[in-house]
Design a protein around this motif. Structure first.
Motif: not given
Length: 721
Positions: A134, A544, A547-551, A555
C-alpha cells in the motif's frame, strides 16, 4: 565470512550501523533513489495508462546510480540474506521496492527503526516484516502524478517566453499562496486611526474600550497557542478600540479629563499554560527558521546529519507521539535535575488527522548525553539544532507554566477603559522552551476604587498591510492547508527560489515579477491546481492509498481522465488566445511604491528593480510621464534625474594645463595643475607634468591636494617653494 547484507539509504549511516551490527554484517547504501521514470513514451512520461492500469518504465537515475546498482548486485551474490532498511516512510518503502526489483530479491526482509541506536536497530532486525504494498502504491502514484503535472503543465508556461521553467503539483499551489499575499499587499490602502489612552497615578495605562451601552464583556481572552514560526516572545503593543477621526479622539480625551474615574471590574486568576508538543518535521522547520534563521532545506540537511550520527530520531514525521521508554527516561532526568518540574500527569498532545502514528516525534535518542562533550564533537549548526530538539523534548514532559493574569475595567462618565496584566508565577516547561510573554504588572485594585487621572491622550496610527510570509510562516501555512507532506515542505520552498519565482528579502519571501506572471497565467489556465483545497485532496487521496483504501492505478487513471485531460484542453485555449500563438496574459506589472512624488503628475513614483545601480532600484513614473526617471545621488542624498553625457567632438579642446614653479619631488620636473570632477564637484591637484614619468611606479604617490594652507601630499607632506 559475511553472511548478511543490510541496505540503507544514506551512506552517512553505514559506519554507525556497521559498529552496531558487527563483523557478520555488511552495510551498504543506495544513496537515496536509484531509479526514476524514464523519458520514453507519450510526452516523455515514462509510464502508460491503459484503461485503469498503469505500466511504469523505471531506469537508473544517473551514472552514479548505475555504479551503485552494480556494487549492490555484487554484494548480494556474496551473502546468504538481504535486509532492506531504508527510511521509515512512504518514500523509503518505495526505495525498498526499487531495490527488490533491481536486485532480483524474491521476498526480502524489511526492517524499520526511527533511531540509530543499538537497542533500536537490534530490535528491528529481530522483528522484520514484508514490504508494504500500500505504501509502495502511494509512492508510485506520487511519482506518476508529479511527472504528469510537471511534464504536461510546464509546456504551458514555456509559451510565456519569459524564462518560466516549470509547473508543479505542490510547487504551484505554494507559489499561489505567496502571490495572493503579495496582491493583498499591493491592493492595500492604509487608513488613519487613533488609539486613545489614560494614565493613572496608581501606575498603569488603560485604553479606550467603548461606551457603557456599546462595549461587550472585555473579560473574554483568546487562548494562547504555541506558534513555532513566531520570532521572539514580545506581546503585541496594546491599543484602544479604533477611533476613526482626530476630532472624535480629542472629544474622548476631553471627556476623560472631565469625569472622575473608578474601577468597575477587577479580575485576577491563575492560568495554566500547557507545554508544547515535541517537534514534527513542520514545527522543527518553523522553530529552526525563527530561532536559528535556518532555511527549511538547511534544517533538514542538518537534522539528517544528527539522525545519521545516532543523536536524534528520524526527522521526517508528522506525529507528536513519544515512546514510553523516552518518556520514562525524560521523567528520570527531571527527577534528578529539576524535581519541581516533574508533572503528576504528562500533557497529552494530538497529532494531525493524517499523521502516521507508527512514527515518533523528533527527539534525542539519549536525554542523558552530556552536551559539553557534544559541543566539542559537533559543528555549531548541528549542536545548536540538537540542543533545540533536546530542550523541546524535555519541555513537552514538564509541568505546565502558571501565569497570574489580571484584567481591569475603569469608567469615566459613559466611557470604559481597560488594561491587562500578566506575571509568570511558575515557569514550568518554559525553563527549557520559553515562549511566554514578559511580565506586565498591574497594581492590586479594588472594585469601586477611585482612581486619580494623571494624563490622557491619543496617538495617531495607520493600518498596516498584511506581512509577507517568512519561510517558517510559509511552512506553517502549507501544513495547515494540507499542501504537501513533511518530506516536501523544504524541497518545495527551495524549488521556488531556484526557479526565480520568489526571492528572500529581509527574511521574507517576495514573489518576483516572473513568479507573479506565472501565477497570473496559471490562474487562468489551470486554476484548480493553485487551490490549496484541491492540492490537499490529492494528498488525502495518496494517504488513502497508503492505508489500502484505494487502488493507486485506479485513482491515477480516473484523475487524469476525469479532470486533468479536460483541464489541459481548456488551458491550451489560453495559450492560443493571441495571434502569435504565445500565451497572452493581461497583467499589469505592479511595483513597490516609493514615498517620492513625480515632479510632473505628483503621483508616487514606482521602484523599478535594477542590479546596475547601488540602491538596487531606481524611480520611474508609471502613470504616463514616460521621461520621469530618477536615480539616487549619494553626494546630494536625494533622487535626481540622470546627468546628460557630454560628447567631446574633435573641435573641442581639453582645458589648458597650468604649469607651476613647484618641482616634482622625484624627477624635479615642474608640477602641473590638473582639474578633475569628484562627487559632482570640481577639484584641483598637482602632479608631475611628464606623462611618461607618471607611468613610473616611483611617481604613483606624487599628488598634491589643495588645503587652506597650501598644497599637501599624503606622502611628501607640505609643498614649500
Amino acid at each position: 565470512m559475511i553472511k548478511r547484507l543490510l541496505v540503507v539509504e544514506s551512506p552517512g549511516k553505514v559506519k554507525k550501523l556497521s559498529q552496531i551490527l558487527g563483523s557478520d554484517w555488511k552495510v551498504l547504501a543506495s544513496c537515496g533513489h536509484i531509479r526514476e521514470l524514464s523519458n520514453e513514451g507519450d510526452d516523455s512520461l515514462g509510464f502508460v495508462m491503459d484503461g485503469s492500469n498503469v505500466r511504469c518504465n523505471y531506469i537508473p537515475r544517473d551514472q552514479r546510480a548505475k555504479e551503485t546498482i552494480q556494487k549492490l548486485k555484487s554484494a548480494v551474490r556474496q551473502v546468504d540474506e538481504v535486509v532492506l532498511a531504508t527510511d521509515p516512510d512512504r518514500e523509503g518503502e518505495t526505495i525498498a521496492w526499487h531495490l527488490k526489483e533491481t536486485l532480483g530479491l524474491r521476498e526480502p526482509k524489511r526492517v524499520i527503526y526511527t533511531e540509530i541506536t543499538a537497542s533500536a536497530v537490534q530490535s528491528a532486525i529481530a522483528n522484520p516484516r514484508k514490504l508494504d504494498q500500500n505504501l509502495i502504491g502511494a509512492g508510485l502514484c506520487r511519482d506518476c502524478l508529479d511527472k504528469l503535472v510537471g511534464y504536461k503543465g510546464s509546456p504551458l508556461v514555456w509559451a510565456l517566453n519569459n524564462g518560466a521553467k516549470s509547473v508543479g503539483r505542490v510547487q504551484s499551489a505554494t507559489l499561489h499562496l505567496i502571490c495572493q499575499r503579495e496582491n493583498e499587499i499591493l491592493a492595500f490602502v492604509p487608513q488613519d486611526y487613533w488609539s486613545v489612552w489614560v494614565d493613572y497615578a496608581e501606575g498603569f495605562r488603560a485604553f479606550y474600550k467603548g461606551t457603557v451601552d456599546s462595549a461587550k464583556d472585555a473579560a473574554e481572552q483568546e487562548p494562547e497557542t504555541h506558534d513555532d514560526a513566531k520570532v521572539g516572545n514580545s506581546p503585541e503593543t496594546p491599543e484602544s478600540k479604533r477611533v476613526l477621526s482626530e476630532a472624535e479622539a480629542t472629544r474622548l480625551v476631553e471627556e476623560a479629563q472631565r469625569h472622575p474615574h473608578q474601577v468597575i471590574h477587577f479580575e485576577g486568576k491563575i492560568v495554566n499554560r500547557q507545554p508544547p508538543p515535541p517537534f514534527t518535521t513542520s514545527s522543527l522547520q518553523q522553530a529552526a527558521g525563527s530561532k536559528l534563521r535556518f532555511a527549511p532545506d538547511k534544517t533538514m540537511i542538518v537534522a539528517q546529519k544528527l539522525y545519521e550520527a545516532g543523536l536524534i530520531t528520524y526527522m521526517r514525521t508528522d506525529s507528536v507521539m513519544l515512546s514510553p521508554e523516552f518518556c520514562a527516561s525524560a521523567r528520570k532526568w527531571l527527577e534528578q535535575n529539576d524535581p519541581p518540574n516533574v508533572p503528576s500527569q504528562v500533557a497529552k498532545h494530538r497529532s494531525s488527522k493524517s499523521a502516521q502514528e507508527a512514527h515518533e516525534a523528533i527527539r534525542p535518542t539519549d536525554v542523558f548525553r552530556p552536551s559539553v562533550q557534544l559541543r566539542l564533537e559537533l559543528p555549531d549548526d548541528e549542536f545548536n539544532l540538537y540542543v533545540m530538539i533536546w530542550k523541546r523534548s524535555i519541555a513537552s514532559q514538564c509541568r505546565a507554566a502558571q501565569l497570574r493574569k489580571t484584567f481591569v475595567i475603569t469608567q469615566s462618565g459613559s466611557l470604559l477603559w481597560s488594561a491587562r496584566g500578566q506575571v509568570i508565577e511558575f515557569y514550568g516547561y518554559a525553563r527549557y522552551w520559553n515562549n511566554l510573554s514578559k511580565d506586565s504588572v498591574l497594581p492590586s485594585l479594588q472594585q469601586g476604587q477611585t482612581l486619580k487621572l494623571e494624563n490622557a491622550g491619543h496617538e495617531q496610527k495607520q493600518t498596516q498591510p498584511p506581512p509577507r510570509y517568512s519561510e517558517p510562516k510559509l511552512v506553517q501555512l502549507m501544513e495547515r492547508k494540507g499542501i504537501g507532506r513533511p518530506s516536501t515542505y523544504a524541497p518545495t520552498v527551495a524549488t521556488l527560489k531556484k526557479r526565480n519565482y520568489v526571492e528572500l528579502k529581509k527574511d521574507h519571501l517576495q514573489p518576483t515579477a516572473l513568479g507573479l506572471e506565472v501565477d497570473a497565467f496559471l490562474l487562468k489556465a489551470l486554476p484548480d491546481l493553485l487551490e490549496a483545497e484541491f492540492t490537499a485532496k490529492m494528498e488525502d487521496a495518496l494517504d488513502a492509498i497508503s492505508e489500502g483504501k484505494n487502488s493507486w492505478q485506479h485513482y491515477l487513471t480516473s484523475w487524469n481522465q476525469n479532470y486533468f485531460v479536460p483541464a489541459l484542453s481548456k488551458a491550451k485555449t489560453v495559450v492560443a488566445s493571441s495571434p502569435t500563438g504565445k500565451a497572452h496574459v493581461i497583467t499589469e506589472r505592479k511595483y513597490e511604491t516609493s514615498k517620492t512624488r513625480c515632479p510632473e503628475c505628483k503621483n508616487f513614483l514606482a521602484k523599478i528593480p535594477s542590479s546596475k545601480v547601488k540602491k538596487k532600484y531606481f524611480l520611474k513614473c508609471t502613470k504616463g510621464c514616460e521621461n520621469v526617471v530618477l536615480f539616487w545621488s549619494d553626494f546630494n542624498k536625494t533622487w535626481q534625474p540622470p546627468q546628460a553625457k557630454t560628447v567631446q567632438t574633435e573641435n573641442q579642446q581639453k582645458p589648458p594645463v597650468k604649469m607651476t614653479a613647484y618641482p616634482c619631488p622625484v624627477c624635479k620636473k615642474p608640477l602641473e595643475e590638473y582639474s578633475y570632477i569628484k562627487e559632482g564637484q570640481s577639484k584641483k591637484m598637482l602632479r608631475c607634468c611628464d606623462p611618461q614619468s607618471r607611468k613610473d611606479t616611483k611617481h604613483k604617490d606624487v599628488a598634491y591636494f589643495s588645503t587652506q594652507k597650501g598644497w599637501w601630499s599624503p606622502k611628501f607632506g607640505e609643498l614649500n617653494c
